[in-house]
Every structure is written in structure tokens, then in C-alpha cells.
Design a protein around this motif. Sequence first.
Motif, PDB file in Angstrom:
ATOM      1  N   GLU A 537     -73.658 -39.838 -24.447  1.00 44.85           N
ATOM      2  CA  GLU A 537     -73.315 -40.384 -23.135  1.00 44.85           C
ATOM      3  C   GLU A 537     -73.182 -41.900 -23.217  1.00 44.85           C
ATOM      4  O   GLU A 537     -73.707 -42.543 -24.128  1.00 44.85           O
ATOM      5  CB  GLU A 537     -74.386 -40.024 -22.097  1.00 44.85           C
ATOM      6  N   ALA A 538     -72.515 -42.450 -22.237  1.00 46.77           N
ATOM      7  CA  ALA A 538     -72.295 -43.893 -22.200  1.00 46.77           C
ATOM      8  C   ALA A 538     -73.554 -44.657 -21.807  1.00 46.77           C
ATOM      9  O   ALA A 538     -73.712 -45.829 -22.144  1.00 46.77           O
ATOM     10  CB  ALA A 538     -71.160 -44.228 -21.238  1.00 46.77           C
ATOM     11  N   SER A 539     -74.459 -43.994 -21.086  1.00 47.25           N
ATOM     12  CA  SER A 539     -75.694 -44.646 -20.655  1.00 47.25           C
ATOM     13  C   SER A 539     -76.745 -43.577 -20.406  1.00 47.25           C
ATOM     14  O   SER A 539     -76.428 -42.385 -20.274  1.00 47.25           O
ATOM     15  CB  SER A 539     -75.467 -45.456 -19.372  1.00 47.25           C
ATOM     16  N   MET A 540     -78.003 -43.993 -20.315  1.00 44.48           N
ATOM     17  CA  MET A 540     -79.074 -43.043 -20.039  1.00 44.48           C
ATOM     18  C   MET A 540     -78.929 -42.445 -18.644  1.00 44.48           C
ATOM     19  O   MET A 540     -79.317 -41.299 -18.418  1.00 44.48           O
ATOM     20  CB  MET A 540     -80.433 -43.722 -20.205  1.00 44.48           C
ATOM     21  N   ALA A 541     -78.358 -43.203 -17.733  1.00 42.23           N
ATOM     22  CA  ALA A 541     -78.190 -42.714 -16.362  1.00 42.23           C
ATOM     23  C   ALA A 541     -77.254 -41.510 -16.301  1.00 42.23           C
ATOM     24  O   ALA A 541     -77.341 -40.689 -15.375  1.00 42.23           O
ATOM     25  CB  ALA A 541     -77.663 -43.831 -15.472  1.00 42.23           C
ATOM     26  N   LYS A 542     -76.358 -41.388 -17.298  1.00 40.81           N
ATOM     27  CA  LYS A 542     -75.381 -40.295 -17.276  1.00 40.81           C
ATOM     28  C   LYS A 542     -75.844 -39.058 -18.041  1.00 40.81           C
ATOM     29  O   LYS A 542     -75.076 -38.110 -18.205  1.00 40.81           O
ATOM     30  CB  LYS A 542     -74.053 -40.796 -17.834  1.00 40.81           C
ATOM     31  N   MET A 543     -77.088 -39.068 -18.498  1.00 41.50           N
ATOM     32  CA  MET A 543     -77.586 -37.926 -19.257  1.00 41.50           C
ATOM     33  C   MET A 543     -77.923 -36.741 -18.368  1.00 41.50           C
ATOM     34  O   MET A 543     -78.048 -35.618 -18.850  1.00 41.50           O
ATOM     35  CB  MET A 543     -78.849 -38.334 -20.042  1.00 41.50           C
ATOM     36  N   ASN A 544     -78.086 -36.974 -17.081  1.00 40.17           N
ATOM     37  CA  ASN A 544     -78.551 -35.922 -16.173  1.00 40.17           C
ATOM     38  C   ASN A 544     -77.706 -35.868 -14.913  1.00 40.17           C
ATOM     39  O   ASN A 544     -77.056 -36.845 -14.540  1.00 40.17           O
ATOM     40  CB  ASN A 544     -80.022 -36.171 -15.808  1.00 40.17           C
ATOM     41  N   ASN A 545     -77.752 -34.715 -14.268  1.00 44.11           N
ATOM     42  CA  ASN A 545     -77.028 -34.562 -13.004  1.00 44.11           C
ATOM     43  C   ASN A 545     -77.943 -34.166 -11.851  1.00 44.11           C
ATOM     44  O   ASN A 545     -77.473 -33.833 -10.766  1.00 44.11           O
ATOM     45  CB  ASN A 545     -75.888 -33.550 -13.143  1.00 44.11           C
ATOM     46  N   ASP A 546     -79.265 -34.201 -12.105  1.00 45.25           N
ATOM     47  CA  ASP A 546     -80.192 -33.832 -11.033  1.00 45.25           C
ATOM     48  C   ASP A 546     -81.590 -34.338 -11.391  1.00 45.25           C
ATOM     49  O   ASP A 546     -81.832 -34.798 -12.521  1.00 45.25           O
ATOM     50  CB  ASP A 546     -80.222 -32.314 -10.833  1.00 45.25           C
ATOM     51  N   THR A 547     -82.493 -34.238 -10.433  1.00 37.76           N
ATOM     52  CA  THR A 547     -83.899 -34.604 -10.634  1.00 37.76           C
ATOM     53  C   THR A 547     -84.773 -33.485 -10.108  1.00 37.76           C
ATOM     54  O   THR A 547     -84.557 -32.995  -8.988  1.00 37.76           O
ATOM     55  CB  THR A 547     -84.243 -35.916  -9.903  1.00 37.76           C
TER      56      THR A 547
END
Length: 754
Positions: A537-547
Motif C-alpha cells: 500500500e501507499a501508506s499505513m492508512a490505506k492498509m484497512n477499510n474498517d475499524t
Amino acid sequence: MKKHFLIFLLSCLIINVNAQKFYFPKAYYADSISLSKNIPNLAKQVLKFYKEADQSVYQDNAFRLRIVAQQYDEALKSIEIYRSLQKSSDAKSNGAIGGQFEVFIRTKIRQQQTKESFVVAFKPTFAAKQKTLNANSKLMFEEYFEINLNNIKNTLKNLLENISSDSLNLTVARQICRAYNSANVYANILPIGKPILLAEEKRDFIINDSINIKTREGILISAIIVRNKKAMLKQPTILIFSIYNQSQDKNRAKLAALNGYVGVIAYTRGKKTSPHEIEPFEHDAHDAYEMIDWISKQPWSNGQVGMYGGSYLGFAQWAATKKIHPALKTIVPQVSVGIGVDYPMENNVFMSYMLQWIHYVHNSKETDFVDFGNFEHWYATFYKYYREGKAFRTLDTLEGRPNQIFQRWLKHPSYDSYWQNMRASKEDFAKINIPVLTITGFYDDDQLGARHYYEQHQQFNPKANHYFVIGPYNHGGAQGHPSSELRGYTIDSVANIDISVLVFDWFDFILKGKPQPSLLKNKINYQVMGSNKWKHEASMAKMNNDTLNLYLSAKTSGEEFLLTTNKGASTTFIPQIVDFTNRADSLQTIPGEEEILSDSLNPPNLANSLVFTTQAFQKSFDINGALVGNLSLSINKKDMDVLMNLYEYTADKKYHWLGHYLTRASYTKNRSERQLLIPNQKENIPINNAFFTSKRIGTGSKLVIVLGPHKSPHWQVNYGTGKDVSDETMQDAQVPLEVKWFTDSIIKIPIYKF
């Protein structure tokens, strides 16, 4: 009850196995001739009864026993099986494992066929083995010939002198055979192999292994420099800046030379032949700059320098970026120590290990492996401090050697200017425009440090050219060859990469214009455990789609509390009382030791902790990242240390440890400034620097959180008075700690839903 029964059953099996006796009177080992005559039969007898559940351990011992028993063909087969169990991604590197024993065996087989002397038969066998190895594994193979033969002989001598009967049990018989094998093999191969390797080294390399480089201030930095004689042009330089002066360093420099670089190992001030005081971490930013400046001016340098290395060596690279020299073109920090962040304290909690490590590097100009490896002594010291309730500040005198560096570090419990000045500031990070490759692991002790540097670089330099690689690796595995199994978990095959190859592929990419390493498909590269896939992924923020938002619940399921997705009332709490004068738990599993929990019936039951568990999940998902959140609590004191461990509990009733969060409550809002809690007042404790993981959570699995006040011999004990924790003693613990864990506490887990 099941645990006790299994322990009893295992002990019975051990007793029954060791009940087998092997006749081995003193006349059989009265001298070396008698020993060599009689020990083959002992090895044959041991092989009939020796068993191990772990096939890797079994084959490691079996091939040695078979060498002693002169069963050479079978010994070769055992070595090959043992290598296959290591599951290296590089077959040639794998072939170096046990290579010295293989050469001995093949020499013996050749002797049987040709009737040549050992010396004559050895040389072609040795040369043939070398041809099967690549550069990295050849150096690994060569290190076997740096073994201290006297130490090996003394090990055998001590075992034989301690025999008190004409009959040996299986364990002792195996140990004697193994020690004899090492002494016999090395006594035969070292006198022949070492001169061959020395001649090859002189033929292939130009080596300066004891050079002192003077800085502009007159400081002497000791270094090893290795150049390939075949190099006709100026070359880039690979620099390792290290505090560990050890025998394999020359080979690390040779590895760089074999890969088309000049290899330089430079040592921190005071190490090897440098005459100065040893002061870990404190001068590395300045001295690394001076070293790079010197390299850039040498006639063999093309003006480009790259740095790599792990742990302290990773820290040293970030120290070098405090003021970047124009010649420094890239760094590859692996498992980097985050000074003041994860070492010598983790989230402001000092660790007992720091004293052991200080002696490791400070006792002499070498690296004191003997002192460091005396775990019985160190653990006895840590447990004595803990059981007797001494002040943490007295740990060095309790150990018997007052230490000024230990005391100096304890004067800085906050992340203050003392720690901050050793590495790049936010202004420095903003200027770091060279490419960076960070490598760490889910089980790396210094993962928090590695991530800290990455996050600081991203925060203060949004255009940072920084790649990040993380997988199921521990501290050692992320620096070289990953372990195939960690805490009971067998890593996915795609995770079994050769880290050294990745490092030099990166240097070739940056310094020689070759293709980018294939693993680095984006800035964040992580292996999802259980999926057998790398993701990018381009950043850690884009590793997930939910919490996944989880709340502590006062409701129970058996002996466990529940983790729910519904927020509880802000006034509802789970009470907990911990008596800090009770040290009976020093004989039990200590929270924070991260031991695998494999009991198929019982949940984790760690001392001083509460267990919270979710319901079983009906769909699979991935956890990617570190949990965050907020703990709502009140205590009757001014401070405490909090430990949270996260596990997956699978549908087949196995626990998989995913990571932990250890912190000092008074520093959670600002690691640089202590803010004491108000007794009996509800407080919010942020969860903001937990361990990162990536794991596919299977259908039917549950997540388990083990939460409680931290109390362990391996760390400072925080008694909650508000004084400097290093000065507190058990006298400060007469009133038990009372905790109220409120049910509006939230734990946020980053997930990817399919």
C-alpha cells in the motif's frame, strides 16, 4: 488439571528414557586413543534409543551421533533433512548450514574409497563444497573455521571429568558424543581449512582490519576496510557503524566487497583500538558524519555511501541523519533501536535487560558474549531485585558491579533532551530526502523504534522517499534469515525471504541504477500471516477499510469478561485489586514475556491480569496495524504501568499471540512530561504506541485481550507513589493497588474486511 497431568506424563517419559544406561567405564576414556576407540560404539547405542518430538532438534543431534558412529552415509542424509527443516528461501545459503561437518564426512568417505590421507582427501572436498555456495553462504561457511578449538576441547574435557559412574544415562551419553564430535571434527579440519581460507582472502581482498581514523577533533574511530582486488574503478561504500566488535565483522565487510562495494565496519568511540571512553549512543551522530566524510575522500571511493545494519546499528544510521553528509545516499535501518522510545525503556518503563546489555558492550573493547550469555546469573539478579522489593536504582549494586552508564540513564525517565539529542529532530527529519528502507518484524523487540523513525519521517517530511517492510520476523530474523517458526507459529512460505539479499538489491537499485527489488511494490510492504501473501500500500492508512471497536464489559462468560461492540455505561466498572508486596508470581508466567500459550482448554491466565474475549467471528478478516484506543480507569494511587496482550483464539482452540502494549500511565499523553494521576478520579489513558501486526483472523476465531497492572522482575516496578519509579521500593506498596476498569474503555483494531 490438564497442564499438571501433561507435565507429569512428560516427566515420566523423560525418566523412562533416561532409565536406559550405557556402560562406559573410565578405561574407555582414560586417554584420547581409548576414547576414539570406544566412543563409536557408545554413539551407536545412543542412536537406538534417542528420540525427539521436534525433528529439527532430532536431526541436529542425529547427524553428529552418526558421524561419531562412523555411519557417514546416514549422517549426510540427516544433515540434508536438518537443512530442509530450516526452510530457507535460498537453497545455497541453506547449504552452508553444517557445511564443516559435511566436508569432514565427505573427506572420510573419500578416504575409504581412495585410501588417501585426510589432508589429501580434504582439499578437493573442501573446494567442491565452496563451489556450491553463493557469496553470502560462503562467508557463513568460512565463519565455522573461526571456531576456538580450545573452548570445544574444554567442553568435552569438563563433561568427561564430571562422569561419576560407569553407567551413563541417555542425556549425558548424547552430550558426550556431541562434544566429542565437535572436538574431533574441528581438530581435523581447522589446521587444513584455515590456511586455505587465509590464502584465498589474501588472493581476493585488500584488508585493513585495525585502522584508526582521526576526526577533526582528534577522536580516533577504529575501522575495518575490505576491498575486492578485482575492482578496477572507484566504488560505492557500504558502511556499518557498530558498537559490537566481533569476529564475524570482517566477513560482513567482505560480503559488501563480494557484492561490488567497498565494505567498511566502523566502531563507536572506545571500541576495538579506539582509546576513548565507551559511551553508547551519545556520540554516534557526530562520529558517523566524520566517518562518512573520511570515506568520501579516499581514492577508492566514488563519493557514494550507503549504510545498513540492525538494532544498535539501525539507531546509528538514524543518528547519522541528524546532520546528513552529502555522500550519504541511502540507509537501510533494520530493527532499529528507538533510543528513549523502546530502549532502554519501552513507553517510559525501564527494562532490567538494560544492565545486562550495558555490560555486554562496556566491559571491554570487545563484545563480552560470555558475560551477556550468563543468563542464570542475570535472571537470578533480576529475580532477587524483584523478590526483595529493592529500588530499581540499586540493580547494578545488587548485581555486584556499580555502573555509571546505568545510573546516568536512570536520571532520564522522560523522553527528554538527553535522548532526543542523540538522533534526528523534527527539523532534521524534514531534511532527510535520501531514500530509506526500513525493515522490522511483528515479533521484533525494537519494532516500536523502527516504526517511530518511519512515522517521524513521514510526519515532518510528507515527500519522504521511505519504504517500509514488515513480516513475521523476530529481532534476529529481520536482520538476516527469518526463523521458520516463532512462538509455535509456522510462518507462511512467502515470508521466508533472505533479508540480506533484499538489502543488497536495494543498494544496487539506489547506488547502481539496477531494478527496484521486486518485493517493494509500494511504500508499505507487509506479509499477512495466515494468507501466504504479501500486500502493498501507499501508506499505513490505506492498509484497512474498517475499524473493529471493542469495549470492556463487566459481563462474563465463564471466568472471562466479554469484549463487546456496544459501549458500556461510563459509571460501570470491573474492579481489580493487586497486592504489590506479593511476589509469589515470580515463579509463574510473567506478563510481558510474550510466551506462546498453547493450552487447548484454558484461556491465558497471566498473573495480575483480567481476560476479556469477544464472541466467535462469523466471517474472516485481516488485522493490519497496531491497536489504539482509550482506557477509562481510576486507581487509588498516582501512577501505574499497564500491560495489554492481544491474542487470536482459533476455532481449533489454539492461542496466537499478536502483540502487546506496555506503558506508564503518567506518560501516555506526553512521553516527555510526566502527568501523575489523581487518586480515585476517573482518568483517560490513551493507547497510542502498541505493537503492529498483520494476521488473517479465521472464521470461528475470537480475539482475547489480557489486561492488568504490570509487575515483573524484568522491568521496573511502579508502586504508584508518584516519586521517581527508580527510587520506589516494596515499602511503598503496603496499600494494595485498586483499579476500576470502566466499561466505556474502547480498543480500536484496524481491520480489512473482504
